[in-house]
Design a protein around this motif. Structure first.
Motif, PDB file in Angstrom:
ATOM      1  N   ARG A  88      -6.504 -12.714  -0.598  1.00 65.55           N
ATOM      2  CA  ARG A  88      -7.771 -13.144  -0.007  1.00 65.55           C
ATOM      3  C   ARG A  88      -8.486 -12.010   0.694  1.00 65.55           C
ATOM      4  O   ARG A  88      -7.860 -11.171   1.313  1.00 65.55           O
ATOM      5  CB  ARG A  88      -7.523 -14.274   0.993  1.00 65.55           C
ATOM      6  CG  ARG A  88      -6.879 -15.466   0.326  1.00 65.55           C
ATOM      7  CD  ARG A  88      -6.453 -16.512   1.345  1.00 65.55           C
ATOM      8  NE  ARG A  88      -5.782 -17.587   0.682  1.00 65.55           N
ATOM      9  CZ  ARG A  88      -6.370 -18.690   0.265  1.00 65.55           C
ATOM     10  NH1 ARG A  88      -7.647 -18.854   0.458  1.00 65.55           N
ATOM     11  NH2 ARG A  88      -5.681 -19.630  -0.339  1.00 65.55           N
ATOM     12  N   GLU A  89      -9.814 -12.021   0.613  1.00 65.42           N
ATOM     13  CA  GLU A  89     -10.637 -10.965   1.201  1.00 65.42           C
ATOM     14  C   GLU A  89     -11.513 -11.540   2.310  1.00 65.42           C
ATOM     15  O   GLU A  89     -12.416 -12.312   2.047  1.00 65.42           O
ATOM     16  CB  GLU A  89     -11.544 -10.328   0.144  1.00 65.42           C
ATOM     17  CG  GLU A  89     -10.872  -9.972  -1.152  1.00 65.42           C
ATOM     18  CD  GLU A  89      -9.643  -9.099  -1.016  1.00 65.42           C
ATOM     19  OE1 GLU A  89      -9.536  -8.338  -0.042  1.00 65.42           O
ATOM     20  OE2 GLU A  89      -8.775  -9.197  -1.875  1.00 65.42           O
ATOM     21  N   PHE A  90     -11.226 -11.142   3.540  1.00 68.44           N
ATOM     22  CA  PHE A  90     -12.097 -11.505   4.654  1.00 68.44           C
ATOM     23  C   PHE A  90     -13.046 -10.349   4.954  1.00 68.44           C
ATOM     24  O   PHE A  90     -14.224 -10.533   5.153  1.00 68.44           O
ATOM     25  CB  PHE A  90     -11.281 -11.845   5.908  1.00 68.44           C
ATOM     26  CG  PHE A  90     -10.568 -13.148   5.792  1.00 68.44           C
ATOM     27  CD1 PHE A  90     -11.221 -14.335   6.037  1.00 68.44           C
ATOM     28  CD2 PHE A  90      -9.236 -13.191   5.420  1.00 68.44           C
ATOM     29  CE1 PHE A  90     -10.565 -15.553   5.923  1.00 68.44           C
ATOM     30  CE2 PHE A  90      -8.562 -14.393   5.313  1.00 68.44           C
ATOM     31  CZ  PHE A  90      -9.232 -15.579   5.556  1.00 68.44           C
ATOM     32  N   GLY A  91     -12.506  -9.152   4.984  1.00 72.87           N
ATOM     33  CA  GLY A  91     -13.309  -7.962   5.245  1.00 72.87           C
ATOM     34  C   GLY A  91     -13.476  -7.190   3.960  1.00 72.87           C
ATOM     35  O   GLY A  91     -12.498  -6.774   3.352  1.00 72.87           O
ATOM     36  N   SER A  97      -4.555  -1.964   4.607  1.00 71.28           N
ATOM     37  CA  SER A  97      -3.329  -2.098   3.822  1.00 71.28           C
ATOM     38  C   SER A  97      -3.481  -1.340   2.504  1.00 71.28           C
ATOM     39  O   SER A  97      -4.593  -1.157   1.992  1.00 71.28           O
ATOM     40  CB  SER A  97      -3.016  -3.572   3.542  1.00 71.28           C
ATOM     41  OG  SER A  97      -3.909  -4.092   2.582  1.00 71.28           O
ATOM     42  N   LYS A  98      -2.362  -0.925   1.970  1.00 68.97           N
ATOM     43  CA  LYS A  98      -2.369  -0.168   0.716  1.00 68.97           C
ATOM     44  C   LYS A  98      -3.029  -0.955  -0.423  1.00 68.97           C
ATOM     45  O   LYS A  98      -3.871  -0.406  -1.133  1.00 68.97           O
ATOM     46  CB  LYS A  98      -0.942   0.245   0.362  1.00 68.97           C
ATOM     47  CG  LYS A  98      -0.860   1.109  -0.871  1.00 68.97           C
ATOM     48  CD  LYS A  98       0.563   1.541  -1.160  1.00 68.97           C
ATOM     49  CE  LYS A  98       0.600   2.353  -2.444  1.00 68.97           C
ATOM     50  NZ  LYS A  98       1.950   2.708  -2.825  1.00 68.97           N
ATOM     51  N   PRO A  99      -2.691  -2.243  -0.631  1.00 68.74           N
ATOM     52  CA  PRO A  99      -3.345  -2.975  -1.724  1.00 68.74           C
ATOM     53  C   PRO A  99      -4.864  -3.067  -1.561  1.00 68.74           C
ATOM     54  O   PRO A  99      -5.597  -2.972  -2.543  1.00 68.74           O
ATOM     55  CB  PRO A  99      -2.701  -4.365  -1.670  1.00 68.74           C
ATOM     56  CG  PRO A  99      -1.386  -4.139  -1.029  1.00 68.74           C
ATOM     57  CD  PRO A  99      -1.601  -3.040  -0.032  1.00 68.74           C
ATOM     58  N   GLU A 100      -5.339  -3.231  -0.334  1.00 68.23           N
ATOM     59  CA  GLU A 100      -6.785  -3.315  -0.112  1.00 68.23           C
ATOM     60  C   GLU A 100      -7.460  -1.967  -0.366  1.00 68.23           C
ATOM     61  O   GLU A 100      -8.525  -1.910  -0.980  1.00 68.23           O
ATOM     62  CB  GLU A 100      -7.099  -3.828   1.292  1.00 68.23           C
ATOM     63  CG  GLU A 100      -6.695  -5.274   1.502  1.00 68.23           C
ATOM     64  CD  GLU A 100      -7.227  -6.204   0.427  1.00 68.23           C
ATOM     65  OE1 GLU A 100      -8.440  -6.176   0.133  1.00 68.23           O
ATOM     66  OE2 GLU A 100      -6.429  -6.961  -0.158  1.00 68.23           O
TER      67      GLU A 100
END
Length: 153
Positions: A88-91, A97-100
């Motif tokens: 899920r994407e809030f920002g 985080s590495k995945p983001e």
């Protein structure tokens, strides 16, 4: 990881002959769904061999390709995470985080054509100018610069 991102984007853009994340998602049989998600911008999930990108239908049209490209990054790079839970994407530009970070870099590489980016940079345009010219958030332009520096080194 940047090398893997570059290879994956190159493979997709050659196969589908586009940088349009919606067209690529369609080619990959990923269903795109729009819902009112409150403050959530979008998410990616994989269930029963079906892949989904869900985008908040209340965000601006300009941001929808960015969300789609980011979620495509999760599909290509983090499918193992999505099998256990939705990503899920809030920002939108969360780099904590590495995945983001990886999904954001993937989106930057997909959405910003290298040749056009370099033309604008060499012509003396600022990141703000490039962002306006390409209708892409300035944060993505900054990430494209990071990727470009990686390619040059």
């Amino acid at each position: 990881m940047i090398s893997r991102i570059l290879e994956e984007v190159d493979k997709l853009t050659k196969k589908y002959k586009t940088r349009d994340p919606f067209e690529i998602a369609k080619g990959l049989n990923i269903d795109i769904i729009y819902h009112d998600l409150g403050n959530l911008k979008g998410y990616y999930y994989y269930q029963s061999r079906m892949k989904y990108i869900v985008i908040n239908n209340n965000i601006s049209e300009d941001l929808k390709p960015m969300i789609c490209a980011h979620e495509l990054g999760h599909d290509r790079l983090h499918l193992h995470f999505a099998k256990n839970f939705a990503i899920r994407e809030f920002g939108l530009f969360d780099m904590s985080s590495k995945p983001e970070r990886e999904a954001n870099l993937f989106a930057a590489e997909l959405l910003v054509d290298e040749t056009r980016f370099l033309e604008l940079v060499l012509a003396g345009h600022t990141y703000s100018d490039i962002s306006s010219e390409l209708s892409i958030p300035i944060e993505i332009i900054n990430l494209k610069y990071i990727i470009h520096k990686f390619k040059v080194v």
